[in-house]
Scaffold this motif. Sequence first.
Motif: not given
Length: 393
Positions: A125-151
């Motif tokens: 459900a999280v993957r579908q909400r963000f429209g990314l692969a699961w590995r991308g979700i994890l990478e985004l989640a583990l990135t500093d919050r202020s850098q996520r939109t840049k990523l």
Amino acid sequence: MITPRSGIQTREMPMGAPGRSALRHLHLADLCEILELDEGPAAPAEADHRGDWADELIPDVGLAPTRRRGRFNATIGPGSLLESVAEVALAAGCGDPGVAVAISKSAWDRARNDQSRTNLPSAEAVRQRFGLAWRGILELALTDRSQRTKLLGQWDGSHFAGWGPTGPEEALRAVRAVAIRIGHAPAPFEYDEVARAMEAESGRRRTGRPLLLPRSVYVVNEFKSWSAALQEAGLEPRPGHPRSARVAPLVETLDQFIEEVGFLPNSAYFLEWCRRRDIPTARLVGGWGGVVAGVRRLRAARGAATPEHATRPKDLPPLPNPVPRVRRMAFRHSREAIIASLRRYGELHLPPGAMPRQKHYLAACQEDPKLIWPSAMTGHGRFHDLCLEAGIE
């Protein structure tokens, strides 16, 4: 790639964009060909199946696309959801980010249950909400919050990759379509936000392939400047904000003072006279003697006389009455007003579940005069941190 049924060319997303490489996207030029349009948005759609696509390009669609109803409409915000995803993943990976970023969806779901965090949606459900692969979700989640939109921006394949020789013409078509949609030539940030809205709308169609439009960075890269791209697209750029009046050097202002009143003042009298006359003055650097020497040279060069000595303070005439002042500097908003503006943006303009971005906020400022421009937030902190304080991220 040519599909056997339609003969329409599609584009594969670059591998650098997680979870999107399997999606096929429809170019705006292909859309115009399907609809038998010249430039797409300006011509009417006649066939029944064209109506949905015509809605993509008309001006009465706002910044935020209509939200899809369904089971992924979680109440938790995207930033907080990603924080929770990271916490569960790190717990499952014994605190090692390198292990956490590689855990599977099933392992994450088991860890969620083990931690009694069943209030969180499943990994799928999280993957579908963000429209990314699961590995991308994890990478985004583990990135500093202020850098996520840049990523996320770095993952966007519509910036440069794979547009080929037809890319510049497709970009011009897209710029024209956005201009028709909003009713004027767009600024770069407006173009990007409307392009995203068009892509999001097309992705919700049950038939057909979603649009993929080039971003403003690609347009500028191809045409060397945004103004040149607008000119090539046959659009007249909107007038910019008027530039602030130039503050004259003190030498020039003192020269005008002597021309008007006929004597040489001391610095305190001169600066107070300028303040009362609402004449902006530059900073006094290097001492008053340097200003006086400069005005003597300036006046001598054009043959004008300068009083030999400054008038004694007791002989100076009374200062003029103050005149109404004209505001020249940008209004300094309080932190409370800025937070209130961001909350208004979150309530009225930010799509539910979406992450706030400064470009999207800028575009909302164009529509909503009650929002405070980001330039007025300088000194109060980063846009991302202010959004966190406002509770919209």
